[in-house]
Design a protein around this motif. Structure first.
Motif, PDB file in Angstrom:
ATOM      1  N   ASN A  25       0.806  -1.205   0.000  1.00 37.86           N
ATOM      2  CA  ASN A  25       0.000   0.000   0.000  1.00 37.86           C
ATOM      3  C   ASN A  25       0.851   1.272   0.000  1.00 37.86           C
ATOM      4  OD1 ASN A  25      -3.141  -0.473   0.422  1.00 37.86           O
ATOM      5  ND2 ASN A  25      -2.090  -2.101   1.524  1.00 37.86           N
ATOM      6  N   ILE A  28       2.290   1.993  -3.492  1.00 36.78           N
ATOM      7  CA  ILE A  28       1.319   2.565  -4.435  1.00 36.78           C
ATOM      8  C   ILE A  28       1.043   4.029  -4.090  1.00 36.78           C
ATOM      9  CG2 ILE A  28      -1.050   2.409  -5.275  1.00 36.78           C
ATOM     10  CD1 ILE A  28      -0.827  -0.645  -4.762  1.00 36.78           C
ATOM     11  N   ILE A  32       1.825   7.248  -6.531  1.00 38.11           N
ATOM     12  CA  ILE A  32       0.816   8.264  -6.866  1.00 38.11           C
ATOM     13  C   ILE A  32       1.372   9.655  -6.576  1.00 38.11           C
ATOM     14  CG2 ILE A  32      -1.429   9.207  -6.235  1.00 38.11           C
ATOM     15  CD1 ILE A  32      -2.353   6.338  -5.675  1.00 38.11           C
ATOM     16  N   THR A  55      -8.258   8.324   0.836  1.00 39.93           N
ATOM     17  CA  THR A  55      -7.777   7.082   0.233  1.00 39.93           C
ATOM     18  C   THR A  55      -7.419   6.075   1.318  1.00 39.93           C
ATOM     19  OG1 THR A  55      -6.910   8.318  -1.665  1.00 39.93           O
ATOM     20  CG2 THR A  55      -6.056   6.098  -1.310  1.00 39.93           C
ATOM     21  N   LEU A  89      -4.839  -0.877  -1.998  1.00 36.97           N
ATOM     22  CA  LEU A  89      -5.019  -0.069  -3.197  1.00 36.97           C
ATOM     23  C   LEU A  89      -4.625  -0.884  -4.419  1.00 36.97           C
ATOM     24  CD1 LEU A  89      -3.491   3.248  -1.840  1.00 36.97           C
ATOM     25  CD2 LEU A  89      -5.904   2.615  -1.969  1.00 36.97           C
ATOM     26  N   SER A  94      -4.725   2.316  -9.727  1.00 35.36           N
ATOM     27  CA  SER A  94      -4.221   3.471  -8.977  1.00 35.36           C
ATOM     28  C   SER A  94      -3.146   4.190  -9.779  1.00 35.36           C
ATOM     29  CB  SER A  94      -3.655   3.029  -7.622  1.00 35.36           C
ATOM     30  OG  SER A  94      -4.661   2.465  -6.806  1.00 35.36           O
ATOM     31  N   THR A 303     -14.561   1.455  -1.566  1.00 35.40           N
ATOM     32  CA  THR A 303     -14.245   2.411  -2.628  1.00 35.40           C
ATOM     33  C   THR A 303     -15.169   3.620  -2.558  1.00 35.40           C
ATOM     34  OG1 THR A 303     -13.366   0.696  -4.102  1.00 35.40           O
ATOM     35  CG2 THR A 303     -14.120   2.740  -5.129  1.00 35.40           C
ATOM     36  N   ALA A 313      -8.022   6.740  -5.122  1.00 39.78           N
ATOM     37  CA  ALA A 313      -7.541   5.435  -5.600  1.00 39.78           C
ATOM     38  C   ALA A 313      -8.442   4.351  -5.027  1.00 39.78           C
ATOM     39  CB  ALA A 313      -6.086   5.200  -5.190  1.00 39.78           C
ATOM     40  N   GLN A 314      -8.896   3.430  -5.884  1.00 39.00           N
ATOM     41  CA  GLN A 314      -9.852   2.437  -5.434  1.00 39.00           C
ATOM     42  C   GLN A 314      -9.176   1.252  -4.759  1.00 39.00           C
ATOM     43  OE1 GLN A 314     -12.168   0.408  -8.419  1.00 39.00           O
ATOM     44  NE2 GLN A 314     -10.493   0.356  -9.897  1.00 39.00           N
ATOM     45  N   THR A 315      -9.910   0.643  -3.846  1.00 42.26           N
ATOM     46  CA  THR A 315      -9.427  -0.529  -3.129  1.00 42.26           C
ATOM     47  C   THR A 315      -9.842  -1.795  -3.862  1.00 42.26           C
ATOM     48  OG1 THR A 315     -11.443  -0.484  -1.790  1.00 42.26           O
ATOM     49  CG2 THR A 315      -9.482   0.601  -0.887  1.00 42.26           C
TER      50      THR A 315
END
Length: 535
Positions: A25, A28, A32, A55, A89, A94, A303, A313-315
């Motif tokens: 995590n 990521i 980002i 997030t 994430l 992402s 999310t 950012a989506q899970t």
């Protein structure tokens, strides 16, 4: 065995699982931040104080739900070896959000006349709205996800994401890593040694954590001795800042900005549903029988929570649940990860850590993930469909070229416009074709792969139907949009060269669909390969 009323909260294996999931995590989040701030010049305070807390909250909520699900399964079955589903994430989407949505949108907002602060807020609202759109899609598809997987072949689903992985997640981060060659190359090599070659280390710690720490130490040691790459600078010390991610209606303001990016966002959400189904099957095969719909609904909910509270950012549930089980992890590691990322995100601890993580260390981790995703796609795809899957990589190449030539530092905007309208007398302008091929590349890849896979299976009418869908989507710019930013449109509103480019692509799909429809009328002999396909 009688049901256990109180499964243990923590076991020794939860420590290894915690380190592995936290590093995933953090890497990521770090990428980002590095991509938005370092590549696109995005204001750091918006990333760390507005985007990251929401997030991180999504990661907290999702991991808490999966922890409860694991403990309930342990109580119901009376087993003490139930491993929670890991949530974090999603790496491909992402990174895709940073490189393909948020960064380009920030640049576009500035080109429209917004100042930096206004463009950053508009981009943040776009990110929030994007998560809400994807979360709603995942929520709906949670009840129909398996039907989607029956309609689109595995090669189409995996191949489209493998194209992103190889071209965008592999190549672009590799370039960033090698801007500090010693650190980037050594970190990548160490990751390949521990994760691919399964090499031994002198310390009993997760290999990713060791590579993470070693690469960071090497980066700052070289910088301190004056041997760092050009542009080396010590990060500024930041004080911890408490930011509570309260629910906000900012995503409503961002909904209008999502329209040009729907060809990216909708496949992102769809792929997470497919991934959730796959990881549920993987966990079931490892002995933990989670209900697929519950897994999907939990990730959709987390999310949505992240999007409403400012996340970008989506899970997703991670594919490595059996690996965490082999580590000896149970349900404590997801609880620890959720609390660390969630509370750390609110207190500024996560943002502080991420600011000290150099891109030359983060990028090799993303490169490894890209290689792993691409390899898994080939392993999970029937061998007869691999050529169809490779064909689906090519639209990703076109989109990568569009990203680069669309950068004003490479080609001035007036020069790009001239290239898109210049014809050499041998067909459509080359740059216009590249841009149109890249726009909507994920859906394009799914359609191409699905159509060719159907041809290989001798199902020409099915292939023709996929192509007809492609023609309809191209007509409205969902794929092959003639707008440089990939926006959708009504076909009768186009004029001149854009109209010509659009109708040429629509005609191409329609012509091939008609040809395959005619070929399907032939009497087809039963071949020996048909038996293998049926099996």
């Amino acid at each position: 065995m009688p049901p256990s009323s109180s499964p243990r909260w923590f076991v020794a294996g939860d420590i290894n699982g915690f380190f592995g999931l936290v590093v995933d995590n953090l890497s990521i989040l770090g990428f980002i931040a590095a991509a938005l701030v370092g590549i696109f010049g995005f204001p750091a305070e918006v990333v760390f104080a507005r985007m990251f807390p929401g997030t991180a909250l999504g990661v907290l909520v999702g991991n808490l739900i999966y922890t409860v699900m694991a403990r309930r399964l342990a109580q119901r079955t009376g087993r003490d070896d139930v491993t929670a589903m890991p949530l974090g994430l999603d790496a491909p989407t992402s990174i895709g959000m940073a490189l393909l949505v948020l960064g380009p949108a920030f640049v576009a907002f500035k080109q429209q006349g917004m100042d930096v602060a206004a463009a950053a807020i508009a981009t943040w609202q776009l990110g929030m709205a994007s998560l809400v759109v994807m979360g709603l899609l995942k929520f709906v598809l949670s009840f129909a996800g398996e039907a989607v997987t029956r309609l689109v072949p595995r090669a189409g689903l995996l191949g489209s994401i493998a194209g992103i992985a190889l071209v965008l997640m592999g190549f672009l981060p590799l370039v960033e890593a090698l801007r500090s060659p010693v650190v980037g190359f050594v970190t990548l090599g160490l990751l390949l040694y521990v994760l691919v070659a399964k090499g031994r280390l002198p310390v009993k710690l997760p290999g990713v954590l060791v590579a993470f720490v070693f690469g960071t130490a090497l980066y700052y040691a070289l910088g301190a001795m004056g041997f760092g790459a050009a542009g080396f600078a010590w990060p500024q010390a930041t004080s911890l800042q408490v930011v509570l991610p309260w629910p906000s209606l900012g995503f409503i303001d961002g909904l209008r900005y999502t329209v040009p990016y729907l060809p990216l966002l909708l496949p992102f959400g769809l792929l997470m549903v497919v991934g959730g189904i796959n990881v549920s099957e993987s966990a079931r095969a490892a002995g933990d029988d989670y209900r697929t719909r519950d897994i999907l609904l939990a990730e959709a909910f987390s999310t949505l929570v992240a999007g409403v509270c400012g996340g970008v950012a989506q899970t997703t549930p991670y594919i490595g649940q059996p690996a965490y089980k082999h580590m000896g992890a149970r349900s404590g590691y997801t609880l620890l990860t959720g609390l660390f990322i969630g509370i750390g995100g609110m207190l500024g601890v996560v943002s502080g850590l991420v600011q000290w993580l150099p891109l030359a260390v983060l990028a090799p981790i993303i490169v490894y993930v890209a290689l792993d995703i691409t390899t898994q796609a080939f392993r999970a795809t029937p061998p007869r469909h691999t050529m169809a899957m490779v064909l689906g990589f090519l639209p990703s190449v076109a989109y990568m070229l569009s990203i680069k030539v669309g950068n004003p530092a490479w080609i001035a905007s007036d020069r790009l416009a001239a290239l898109m309208s210049a014809s050499d007398g041998h067909g459509l302008p080359e740059m216009a074709v590249i841009v149109a091929l890249g726009n909507g590349f994920i859906i394009t890849a799914m359609i191409w792969i699905s159509a060719v896979a159907a041809m290989i299976d001798g199902r020409l009418r099915r292939a023709s139907m996929f192509l007809i869908v492609g023609a309809v989507l191209a007509l409205f710019g969902v794929i092959h949009s003639v707008h440089p930013q990939g926006g959708i449109y009504l076909p009768w509103m186009l004029e001149g060269l854009p109209r010509q480019v659009s109708w040429q692509f629509v005609g191409a799909y329609a012509a091939l669909a008609a040809l395959l429809g005619l070929l399907s009328l032939q009497a087809r002999p039963i071949l020996a390969d048909d038996v293998a396909i049926a099996d």
